[in-house]
Design a protein around this motif. Structure first.
Motif, PDB file in Angstrom:
ATOM      1  N   LYS A 137      73.060  -6.301 -31.000  1.00  0.00           N
ATOM      2  CA  LYS A 137      73.534  -4.944 -30.746  1.00  0.00           C
ATOM      3  C   LYS A 137      72.839  -4.363 -29.514  1.00  0.00           C
ATOM      4  O   LYS A 137      73.470  -3.772 -28.645  1.00  0.00           O
ATOM      5  N   LEU A 138      71.513  -4.561 -29.444  1.00  0.00           N
ATOM      6  CA  LEU A 138      70.771  -4.082 -28.276  1.00  0.00           C
ATOM      7  C   LEU A 138      71.208  -4.801 -27.007  1.00  0.00           C
ATOM      8  O   LEU A 138      71.316  -4.185 -25.941  1.00  0.00           O
ATOM      9  N   ALA A 139      71.459  -6.089 -27.121  1.00  0.00           N
ATOM     10  CA  ALA A 139      71.915  -6.847 -25.949  1.00  0.00           C
ATOM     11  C   ALA A 139      73.271  -6.348 -25.486  1.00  0.00           C
ATOM     12  O   ALA A 139      73.522  -6.229 -24.281  1.00  0.00           O
ATOM     13  N   ARG A 140      74.165  -6.054 -26.443  1.00  0.00           N
ATOM     14  CA  ARG A 140      75.468  -5.518 -26.079  1.00  0.00           C
ATOM     15  C   ARG A 140      75.332  -4.166 -25.397  1.00  0.00           C
ATOM     16  O   ARG A 140      75.978  -3.893 -24.395  1.00  0.00           O
ATOM     17  N   GLN A 141      74.457  -3.315 -25.943  1.00  0.00           N
ATOM     18  CA  GLN A 141      74.234  -2.011 -25.324  1.00  0.00           C
ATOM     19  C   GLN A 141      73.647  -2.178 -23.931  1.00  0.00           C
ATOM     20  O   GLN A 141      74.037  -1.492 -22.992  1.00  0.00           O
ATOM     21  N   TRP A 142      72.714  -3.085 -23.779  1.00  0.00           N
ATOM     22  CA  TRP A 142      72.082  -3.328 -22.489  1.00  0.00           C
ATOM     23  C   TRP A 142      73.113  -3.833 -21.484  1.00  0.00           C
ATOM     24  O   TRP A 142      73.138  -3.408 -20.334  1.00  0.00           O
ATOM     25  N   ASN A 143      73.967  -4.753 -21.933  1.00  0.00           N
ATOM     26  CA  ASN A 143      74.992  -5.295 -21.034  1.00  0.00           C
ATOM     27  C   ASN A 143      75.972  -4.226 -20.602  1.00  0.00           C
ATOM     28  O   ASN A 143      76.381  -4.187 -19.438  1.00  0.00           O
ATOM     29  N   THR A 144      76.380  -3.342 -21.500  1.00  0.00           N
ATOM     30  CA  THR A 144      77.325  -2.298 -21.100  1.00  0.00           C
ATOM     31  C   THR A 144      76.649  -1.295 -20.176  1.00  0.00           C
ATOM     32  O   THR A 144      77.270  -0.815 -19.238  1.00  0.00           O
ATOM     33  N   LYS A 145      75.366  -0.992 -20.409  1.00  0.00           N
ATOM     34  CA  LYS A 145      74.651  -0.086 -19.509  1.00  0.00           C
ATOM     35  C   LYS A 145      74.507  -0.717 -18.133  1.00  0.00           C
ATOM     36  O   LYS A 145      74.669  -0.061 -17.116  1.00  0.00           O
ATOM     37  N   ASN A 146      74.167  -1.993 -18.102  1.00  0.00           N
ATOM     38  CA  ASN A 146      74.003  -2.673 -16.818  1.00  0.00           C
ATOM     39  C   ASN A 146      75.310  -2.771 -16.059  1.00  0.00           C
ATOM     40  O   ASN A 146      75.327  -2.669 -14.842  1.00  0.00           O
ATOM     41  N   LYS A 147      76.414  -2.967 -16.754  1.00  0.00           N
ATOM     42  CA  LYS A 147      77.692  -3.067 -16.059  1.00  0.00           C
ATOM     43  C   LYS A 147      78.041  -1.755 -15.378  1.00  0.00           C
ATOM     44  O   LYS A 147      78.494  -1.743 -14.257  1.00  0.00           O
ATOM     45  N   THR A 148      77.795  -0.650 -16.069  1.00  0.00           N
ATOM     46  CA  THR A 148      78.122   0.634 -15.445  1.00  0.00           C
ATOM     47  C   THR A 148      77.158   0.949 -14.317  1.00  0.00           C
ATOM     48  O   THR A 148      77.565   1.422 -13.274  1.00  0.00           O
ATOM     49  N   SER A 149      75.890   0.677 -14.513  1.00  0.00           N
ATOM     50  CA  SER A 149      74.936   0.995 -13.451  1.00  0.00           C
ATOM     51  C   SER A 149      75.111   0.057 -12.263  1.00  0.00           C
ATOM     52  O   SER A 149      74.950   0.468 -11.127  1.00  0.00           O
ATOM     53  N   LEU A 150      75.449  -1.198 -12.511  1.00  0.00           N
ATOM     54  CA  LEU A 150      75.686  -2.124 -11.412  1.00  0.00           C
ATOM     55  C   LEU A 150      76.931  -1.730 -10.636  1.00  0.00           C
ATOM     56  O   LEU A 150      76.981  -1.888  -9.418  1.00  0.00           O
ATOM     57  N   SER A 151      77.920  -1.216 -11.314  1.00  0.00           N
ATOM     58  CA  SER A 151      79.119  -0.805 -10.592  1.00  0.00           C
ATOM     59  C   SER A 151      78.804   0.361  -9.667  1.00  0.00           C
ATOM     60  O   SER A 151      79.406   0.495  -8.606  1.00  0.00           O
ATOM     61  N   LEU A 152      77.874   1.207 -10.057  1.00  0.00           N
ATOM     62  CA  LEU A 152      77.493   2.308  -9.188  1.00  0.00           C
ATOM     63  C   LEU A 152      76.627   1.834  -8.035  1.00  0.00           C
ATOM     64  O   LEU A 152      76.716   2.340  -6.932  1.00  0.00           O
ATOM     65  N   THR A 153      75.786   0.849  -8.291  1.00  0.00           N
ATOM     66  CA  THR A 153      74.910   0.380  -7.228  1.00  0.00           C
ATOM     67  C   THR A 153      75.629  -0.527  -6.244  1.00  0.00           C
ATOM     68  O   THR A 153      75.211  -0.646  -5.111  1.00  0.00           O
ATOM     69  N   THR A 154      76.692  -1.175  -6.667  1.00  0.00           N
ATOM     70  CA  THR A 154      77.401  -2.034  -5.731  1.00  0.00           C
ATOM     71  C   THR A 154      78.251  -1.234  -4.754  1.00  0.00           C
ATOM     72  O   THR A 154      78.631  -1.736  -3.721  1.00  0.00           O
ATOM     73  N   PHE A 155      78.536   0.018  -5.105  1.00  0.00           N
ATOM     74  CA  PHE A 155      79.265   0.883  -4.181  1.00  0.00           C
ATOM     75  C   PHE A 155      78.306   1.292  -3.072  1.00  0.00           C
ATOM     76  O   PHE A 155      77.290   1.908  -3.302  1.00  0.00           O
TER      77      PHE A 155
END
Length: 195
Positions: A137-155
């Motif tokens: 569950k924590l890994a899933r939460q971490w992965n979803t947080k990282n996906k959103t933050s990475l999408s912001l940083t790749t811009f």
């Protein structure tokens, strides 16, 4: 009427009934418990026979007939154990059985202690399953947080700031060139040296 109709040779073989995996886990684990209980009872009888043989010096074991199984788990305890078995995921059924067999071989418990040992193995497995689910569950939460933050940083913006190439005039540039500085329009007043 043919003889084959009397026998069911022509019919396709019956398939194994499709049962719920949880029911199969409960049945398998409870069968293992009953088998280990029988084995513990058998070992306990053998130890008692050895003790009597040593004590009396005579072996009357061939005269004794034992009931098939004299010890049985109480219905309340059996229901509790079955309820605990329902919490075990099918992929953990094998490891639970192996751990239970290992502990039974290691401790050689009395017949009454087998169910308690089984209960401890089930509790250990349930805790491990719970920990793994929390980690997933924590890994899933971490992965979803990282996906959103990475999408912001790749811009990345198209305009880049370069500290060495600038259109902004500074006083140091004017001094270096030896030219008279232009009138500043900054918030600080300009102080000039009186010659």
């Amino acid at each position: 009427m043919s003889l084959a109709s009397w026998f069911r040779w022509n019919e396709p073989p019956n398939r194994i009934s499709q049962r719920n995996p949880t029911e199969m886990v409960v049945e398998t684990l409870m069968m293992e418990l009953s088998w280990q209980t029988k084995q513990a009872e058998k070992q306990q009888r053998e130890r008692e026979n050895e003790y009597r043989k040593i004590k009396t010096g005579v072996d009357y074991g061939w005269l004794v007939s034992y009931p098939k199984q004299s010890y049985d788990i109480s219905p309340g305890e059996r229901l509790q154990l079955e309820d605990m078995c329902t919490k075990i995921h099918p992929s953990y059924c094998g490891p639970v059985i192996l751990r239970f067999r290992q502990l039974v071989a290691e401790y050689e418990p009395e017949v009454q202690e087998v169910s308690r040992l089984f209960r401890s193995v089930l509790q250990e497995a349930a805790e491990k399953i719970k920990e793994e689910e929390e980690a997933k569950k924590l890994a899933r939460q971490w992965n979803t947080k990282n996906k959103t933050s990475l999408s912001l940083t790749t811009f990345k913006s198209r305009s880049r700031i370069s500290p060495f190439i600038s259109d902004i005039k500074t006083i140091s540039e004017d001094v270096e060139r030896g030219t008279q500085p232009t009138r500043r329009v900054w918030s600080m007043p300009e102080f000039q040296n009186a010659k």
